[in-house]
Design a protein around this motif. Structure first.
Motif, PDB file in Angstrom:
ATOM      1  N   ALA A  58      15.800  22.747  47.706  1.00 23.15           N
ATOM      2  CA  ALA A  58      16.774  22.015  47.656  1.00 23.15           C
ATOM      3  C   ALA A  58      17.476  22.220  46.167  1.00 23.15           C
ATOM      4  O   ALA A  58      18.702  22.050  46.072  1.00 23.15           O
ATOM      5  CB  ALA A  58      16.307  20.476  47.879  1.00 23.15           C
ATOM      6  N   ALA A  59      16.492  22.342  45.343  1.00 21.29           N
ATOM      7  CA  ALA A  59      16.895  22.217  43.757  1.00 21.29           C
ATOM      8  C   ALA A  59      17.865  23.685  43.686  1.00 21.29           C
ATOM      9  O   ALA A  59      18.811  23.520  42.977  1.00 21.29           O
ATOM     10  CB  ALA A  59      15.722  22.317  42.907  1.00 21.29           C
ATOM     11  N   LEU A  60      17.256  24.688  44.285  1.00 24.62           N
ATOM     12  CA  LEU A  60      18.234  25.882  44.230  1.00 24.62           C
ATOM     13  C   LEU A  60      19.582  25.855  44.793  1.00 24.62           C
ATOM     14  O   LEU A  60      20.565  26.277  44.377  1.00 24.62           O
ATOM     15  CB  LEU A  60      17.588  27.039  44.952  1.00 24.62           C
ATOM     16  N   GLU A  64      23.159  26.339  42.835  1.00 24.62           N
ATOM     17  CA  GLU A  64      24.330  27.145  43.274  1.00 24.62           C
ATOM     18  C   GLU A  64      25.557  26.438  43.444  1.00 24.62           C
ATOM     19  O   GLU A  64      26.564  26.912  43.127  1.00 24.62           O
ATOM     20  CB  GLU A  64      23.734  27.608  44.885  1.00 24.62           C
ATOM     21  N   HIS A  65      25.497  25.144  43.821  1.00 23.17           N
ATOM     22  CA  HIS A  65      26.842  24.311  43.735  1.00 23.17           C
ATOM     23  C   HIS A  65      27.047  23.584  42.599  1.00 23.17           C
ATOM     24  O   HIS A  65      27.833  22.538  42.407  1.00 23.17           O
ATOM     25  CB  HIS A  65      26.662  23.406  44.940  1.00 23.17           C
ATOM     26  N   ALA A  67      25.515  21.673  40.499  1.00 22.94           N
ATOM     27  CA  ALA A  67      25.308  20.420  40.417  1.00 22.94           C
ATOM     28  C   ALA A  67      24.725  19.911  38.951  1.00 22.94           C
ATOM     29  O   ALA A  67      24.161  20.975  38.321  1.00 22.94           O
ATOM     30  CB  ALA A  67      24.294  19.653  41.548  1.00 22.94           C
ATOM     31  N   SER A  68      24.950  18.824  38.632  1.00 21.94           N
ATOM     32  CA  SER A  68      24.277  18.392  37.213  1.00 21.94           C
ATOM     33  C   SER A  68      22.915  18.369  37.132  1.00 21.94           C
ATOM     34  O   SER A  68      22.175  18.164  38.114  1.00 21.94           O
ATOM     35  CB  SER A  68      24.959  17.017  36.556  1.00 21.94           C
ATOM     36  N   LEU A  69      22.318  18.744  35.958  1.00 20.03           N
ATOM     37  CA  LEU A  69      20.836  18.754  35.882  1.00 20.03           C
ATOM     38  C   LEU A  69      20.231  17.583  36.562  1.00 20.03           C
ATOM     39  O   LEU A  69      19.188  17.812  37.089  1.00 20.03           O
ATOM     40  CB  LEU A  69      20.394  19.074  34.439  1.00 20.03           C
ATOM     41  N   ALA A  70      20.678  16.585  36.138  1.00 15.59           N
ATOM     42  CA  ALA A  70      20.128  15.328  36.324  1.00 15.59           C
ATOM     43  C   ALA A  70      20.043  15.154  38.009  1.00 15.59           C
ATOM     44  O   ALA A  70      18.844  14.558  38.505  1.00 15.59           O
ATOM     45  CB  ALA A  70      20.684  14.033  35.621  1.00 15.59           C
ATOM     46  N   VAL A  71      20.887  15.560  38.475  1.00 14.44           N
ATOM     47  CA  VAL A  71      21.011  15.407  40.080  1.00 14.44           C
ATOM     48  C   VAL A  71      20.253  16.264  40.767  1.00 14.44           C
ATOM     49  O   VAL A  71      19.326  15.768  41.519  1.00 14.44           O
ATOM     50  CB  VAL A  71      22.582  15.624  40.546  1.00 14.44           C
TER      51      VAL A  71
END
Lengths: 231, 107
Positions: A58-60, A64-65, A67-71
């Motif tokens: 999910a994180a990867l 790739e999209h 998303a912000s680090l926190a998300v």
């Protein structure tokens, strides 16, 4: 006298069939990490640090999209909230281990290590093994095979035909573990309710459907057991 | 392409957070006593969490590509029967994967 070495080896031995499912799982995670442009060591370091495939994937995907680090981090942590439940469930069996030892046991806690160990602890002869060392045997074997899979995946993952659907070995492993754990009507009710709610709530963000299903199952199973024991 | 610095920060933070979640109860088990209700609920954790992972994985997140494929649910059903009859993890995985590949080949 509970033999520490025997218990450890027995745990490692009992995990052999599960390793078949772990290697492809690690392979997929390694392949996806490397696919994002990471070196072999990068992919392996990511896998070792997190050691939880679903949240890694999910994180990867989110990275790739862009998303912000926190998300990215929060999403991964929410997916891993189920480890709270595993930790609570298995902790009473591990209390004889020293504190640094328990930190290691915590680090290697996975779906598979939890499921296999708790099934063994609940067997009638569960008291005859040294539980922390049995769990250590299971957990290290699983961790090692997951790492081997990640190395393979990061190096050759791109060449495996997707049509083989190796990832299907993961739910199959859980089926093999959960079916014998359904022993009476309350556990059967818990399983059916958890599966149904998780299916219906699958659209929820952050994989919260899993938590909704699990919590419903636990509460309904507990309520059913109380009713049965009152009658 | 993923940004390399971000990749390492995510690895470190997600790794640390996940470790703290895993270690939580294993760390405090000596220091707190859980209410009886909580202890009785623990029994239902394996029977609830695993089906909540299995059902969506089998019915919703196939890597088949195509629309809804029958191969995964049928293969999972065969695996449930195998698990019930044999109680063997290896037999369950092999019969499930075997059924999946067979159905993919003939359908």
């Amino acid at each position: 006298m509970k033999d520490i070495r025997q218990s450890f080896l027995s745990g490692a031995r009992d995990s052999i069939p599960i390793l078949l499912g772990m290697v492809p799982f690690g392979l997929i995670c390694g392949a996806v990490s490397a696919g994002g442009g990471m070196s072999l060591w990068g992919a392996l370091g990511f896998t070792w640090a997190i050691n939880a495939g679903a949240s890694q994937l999910a994180a990867l995907q989110l990275m790739e999209h862009h998303a912000s680090l926190a998300v990215v981090v929060l999403t991964g942590l929410v997916i891993n909230l189920r480890f709270f439940m595993y930790s609570a469930s298995i902790a009473p069996h591990l209390r004889t281990m020293s504190l640094p030892g328990r930190a290691l046991l915590g680090f290697i806690l996975s779906d598979q290590a939890y499921a296999l160990s708790i099934a063994r602890f609940h067997r009638e002869d569960g008291a005859e093994i040294d539980k922390p060392f049995y769990y250590l045997g299971v957990g290290l074997a699983i961790w090692a095979s997951y790492s081997v899979g990640a190395v393979l995946g990061a190096s050759v993952g791109a060449f495996i035909p997707p049509a083989w659907d190796l990832g299907f070995a993961v739910p199959l492993t859980f089926i093999a573990v959960v079916v014998p754990a359904i022993k009476d009507r309350p556990t059967a009710l818990a399983a059916v309710a958890a599966g149904t709610v998780a299916f219906l709530a699958d659209g929820l963000p952050y994989n919260l459907g899993l938590m909704a299903g699990a919590v419903t199952g636990i509460l309904l199973g507990y309520a059913a057991e109380r009713r049965l024991s009152r009658d | 392409m993923t940004d390399t610095a971000g990749f390492w920060v995510v690895g470190a933070l997600l790794g640390l957070g996940t470790f703290l979640i895993r270690f939580s109860f294993i760390l405090i088990v000596d220091k707190v006593t859980f209410p009886e209700a909580v202890i009785r609920m623990l029994r239902f954790i394996p029977a609830s969490v695993l089906p909540a992972i299995i059902v969506p994985a089998v019915l919703l997140h196939g890597t088949d590509g195509g629309p809804v494929s029958l191969a995964r649910p049928v293969a999972a059903l065969v695996a449930v029967l195998a698990a019930w009859k044999t109680r063997s993890i290896l037999a369950t995985i092999l019969s499930g994967m075997g059924t999946l590949w067979l159905l993919r080949a003939v359908l």
